[in-house]
Design a protein around this motif. Structure first.
Motif, PDB file in Angstrom:
ATOM      1  N   ASP A 147       0.832  -1.211   0.000  1.00 55.24           N
ATOM      2  CA  ASP A 147       0.000   0.000   0.000  1.00 55.24           C
ATOM      3  C   ASP A 147       0.864   1.257   0.000  1.00 55.24           C
ATOM      4  O   ASP A 147       0.546   2.242  -0.684  1.00 55.24           O
ATOM      5  N   THR A 148       1.942   1.222   0.764  1.00 54.33           N
ATOM      6  CA  THR A 148       2.851   2.374   0.836  1.00 54.33           C
ATOM      7  C   THR A 148       3.455   2.671  -0.534  1.00 54.33           C
ATOM      8  O   THR A 148       3.485   3.832  -0.976  1.00 54.33           O
ATOM      9  N   LEU A 149       3.913   1.640  -1.218  1.00 52.31           N
ATOM     10  CA  LEU A 149       4.494   1.829  -2.548  1.00 52.31           C
ATOM     11  C   LEU A 149       3.437   2.269  -3.557  1.00 52.31           C
ATOM     12  O   LEU A 149       3.701   3.119  -4.411  1.00 52.31           O
ATOM     13  N   ALA A 150       2.243   1.704  -3.467  1.00 49.98           N
ATOM     14  CA  ALA A 150       1.169   2.075  -4.389  1.00 49.98           C
ATOM     15  C   ALA A 150       0.796   3.547  -4.233  1.00 49.98           C
ATOM     16  O   ALA A 150       0.453   4.219  -5.219  1.00 49.98           O
ATOM     17  N   ALA A 151       0.889   4.045  -3.021  1.00 52.50           N
ATOM     18  CA  ALA A 151       0.576   5.460  -2.778  1.00 52.50           C
ATOM     19  C   ALA A 151       1.638   6.381  -3.372  1.00 52.50           C
ATOM     20  O   ALA A 151       1.369   7.557  -3.642  1.00 52.50           O
ATOM     21  N   GLN A 152       2.829   5.838  -3.600  1.00 47.42           N
ATOM     22  CA  GLN A 152       3.942   6.642  -4.120  1.00 47.42           C
ATOM     23  C   GLN A 152       4.119   6.517  -5.631  1.00 47.42           C
ATOM     24  O   GLN A 152       4.738   7.390  -6.240  1.00 47.42           O
ATOM     25  N   ASP A 153       3.611   5.439  -6.212  1.00 48.14           N
ATOM     26  CA  ASP A 153       3.894   5.137  -7.614  1.00 48.14           C
ATOM     27  C   ASP A 153       2.604   4.705  -8.317  1.00 48.14           C
ATOM     28  O   ASP A 153       2.014   3.683  -7.966  1.00 48.14           O
ATOM     29  N   ARG A 154       2.207   5.465  -9.310  1.00 50.34           N
ATOM     30  CA  ARG A 154       0.924   5.192  -9.986  1.00 50.34           C
ATOM     31  C   ARG A 154       0.913   3.846 -10.694  1.00 50.34           C
ATOM     32  O   ARG A 154      -0.111   3.168 -10.746  1.00 50.34           O
ATOM     33  N   ALA A 155       2.047   3.443 -11.232  1.00 50.93           N
ATOM     34  CA  ALA A 155       2.122   2.150 -11.928  1.00 50.93           C
ATOM     35  C   ALA A 155       1.906   0.994 -10.955  1.00 50.93           C
ATOM     36  O   ALA A 155       1.189   0.033 -11.251  1.00 50.93           O
ATOM     37  N   PRO A 198      19.624   0.748 -18.862  1.00 48.19           N
ATOM     38  CA  PRO A 198      19.453   0.055 -17.577  1.00 48.19           C
ATOM     39  C   PRO A 198      19.550   0.990 -16.366  1.00 48.19           C
ATOM     40  O   PRO A 198      18.888   0.772 -15.352  1.00 48.19           O
ATOM     41  N   GLU A 199      20.358   2.043 -16.494  1.00 45.19           N
ATOM     42  CA  GLU A 199      20.474   2.997 -15.395  1.00 45.19           C
ATOM     43  C   GLU A 199      19.158   3.725 -15.143  1.00 45.19           C
ATOM     44  O   GLU A 199      18.854   4.092 -14.010  1.00 45.19           O
ATOM     45  N   LYS A 200      18.383   3.915 -16.205  1.00 44.48           N
ATOM     46  CA  LYS A 200      17.073   4.538 -16.062  1.00 44.48           C
ATOM     47  C   LYS A 200      16.158   3.649 -15.220  1.00 44.48           C
ATOM     48  O   LYS A 200      15.419   4.133 -14.348  1.00 44.48           O
ATOM     49  N   LEU A 201      16.217   2.336 -15.478  1.00 42.09           N
ATOM     50  CA  LEU A 201      15.396   1.398 -14.715  1.00 42.09           C
ATOM     51  C   LEU A 201      15.793   1.410 -13.241  1.00 42.09           C
ATOM     52  O   LEU A 201      14.933   1.423 -12.354  1.00 42.09           O
ATOM     53  N   LEU A 202      17.100   1.415 -12.994  1.00 41.20           N
ATOM     54  CA  LEU A 202      17.560   1.425 -11.610  1.00 41.20           C
ATOM     55  C   LEU A 202      17.160   2.709 -10.891  1.00 41.20           C
ATOM     56  O   LEU A 202      16.827   2.685  -9.704  1.00 41.20           O
ATOM     57  N   ARG A 231      13.421   4.881  -6.270  1.00 38.79           N
ATOM     58  CA  ARG A 231      12.341   5.655  -5.641  1.00 38.79           C
ATOM     59  C   ARG A 231      11.510   4.791  -4.697  1.00 38.79           C
ATOM     60  O   ARG A 231      10.748   5.299  -3.891  1.00 38.79           O
ATOM     61  N   TRP A 232      11.656   3.471  -4.813  1.00 38.55           N
ATOM     62  CA  TRP A 232      10.899   2.555  -3.949  1.00 38.55           C
ATOM     63  C   TRP A 232      11.654   2.212  -2.667  1.00 38.55           C
ATOM     64  O   TRP A 232      11.149   1.461  -1.836  1.00 38.55           O
ATOM     65  N   GLY A 289       8.284  -3.969  -4.194  1.00 42.09           N
ATOM     66  CA  GLY A 289       7.965  -3.456  -5.523  1.00 42.09           C
ATOM     67  C   GLY A 289       8.256  -4.480  -6.601  1.00 42.09           C
ATOM     68  O   GLY A 289       7.493  -4.640  -7.561  1.00 42.09           O
ATOM     69  N   THR A 290       9.352  -5.226  -6.437  1.00 41.83           N
ATOM     70  CA  THR A 290       9.701  -6.274  -7.399  1.00 41.83           C
ATOM     71  C   THR A 290       8.656  -7.377  -7.404  1.00 41.83           C
ATOM     72  O   THR A 290       8.269  -7.883  -8.467  1.00 41.83           O
ATOM     73  N   MET A 291       8.177  -7.752  -6.232  1.00 43.03           N
ATOM     74  CA  MET A 291       7.142  -8.788  -6.172  1.00 43.03           C
ATOM     75  C   MET A 291       5.847  -8.320  -6.831  1.00 43.03           C
ATOM     76  O   MET A 291       5.128  -9.118  -7.449  1.00 43.03           O
ATOM     77  N   MET A 292       5.573  -7.033  -6.742  1.00 43.12           N
ATOM     78  CA  MET A 292       4.411  -6.487  -7.440  1.00 43.12           C
ATOM     79  C   MET A 292       4.618  -6.578  -8.956  1.00 43.12           C
ATOM     80  O   MET A 292       3.683  -6.899  -9.698  1.00 43.12           O
TER      81      MET A 292
END
Length: 222
Positions: A15-23, A177-181, A186-187, A194-197
């Motif tokens: 829930d905490t991550l979902a509140a921070q990241d729309r995806a 790849p640096e963009k992905l990291l 931010r998580w 976040g990875t499990m999501m």
């Protein structure tokens, strides 16, 4: 301080991550909470990680089950008692025979002690894992996440996680790849969650309502 996740806080962290990241919020709203994939801190779990390298989850699980059928309980002593032919019959490649035997020997002679890793920092655990022949950074990431339940790991070598991230963030296939990291940073300090999501999204969008999807999920958690 060592950050971990547990059954008590896992949904709250989602829930905490979902509140921070729309995806991530969309993943949660579309698919619900991901399973909390974990494994015990055992020799068997490490062998499972070796078997998962560069093959499908289903193939790795088939090999693990074949090994279980052969020796019942997967221990260093019992694995070392098997011949090349017997391991080959359990779907081990020649390379993975070597890796599994060296791991068994390391645990037997106590150069690697699974229980001791629980009190070490993420970086110290990683150093100890990659010192084992055949176990690299991806293996260390999976061990840290699934076995030790460390909360702040993102595995850049995991294609499913990377491809899911590109999809939910609508990024080009050849994105740096640096963009992905930078996105996953931010998580922090909950990148494992976040990875499990992301894995949950990956599996849910690729399965049909059948036993196939459940088999893949089971392969991850065993």
């Amino acid at each position: 301080m060592i950050q971990t996740f547990s059954t008590e806080n896992f949904h709250t962290l989602c829930d905490t991550l979902a509140a921070q990241d729309r995806a991530l919020d969309l993943i949660l709203k579309t698919h619900g909470y991901p399973p909390m994939w974990t494994r015990p801190n055992t020799f068997e779990s490490l062998v499972h990680i070796i078997l998962e390298q560069q093959v499908s989850l289903a193939s790795a699980l088939a090999a693990l089950n074949k090994l279980r059928d052969k020796i019942k309980k997967i221990t260093p002593e019992r694995l070392l008692s098997l011949t090349d032919e017997e391991l080959k019959a359990c779907y081990f490649s020649r390379q993975k025979m070597v890796y599994a035997r060296l791991l068994a020997e390391a645990i037997q002679n106590k150069t690697f002690v699974p229980k001791a890793q629980e009190k070490l920092s993420d970086s110290a655990v990683r150093t100890n894992i990659v010192a084992l022949k055949g176990l690299g950074n991806w293996s260390a990431d999976i061990y840290l996440m699934f076995v030790l339940r460390r909360a702040d790991i993102f595995p850049p070598g995991d294609l499913a996680a990377v491809n899911a991230l590109k999809q939910v963030k609508k990024l080009p296939k050849d994105v740096d790849p640096e963009k992905l990291l930078s996105i996953t940073k931010r998580w922090q300090p909950y990148r494992s969650v976040g990875t499990m999501m992301l894995w949950h999204h990956y599996l849910e969008t690729r399965k049909k309502p059948s036993a196939a999807g459940e088999k893949i999920k089971k392969a991850i958690s065993l």
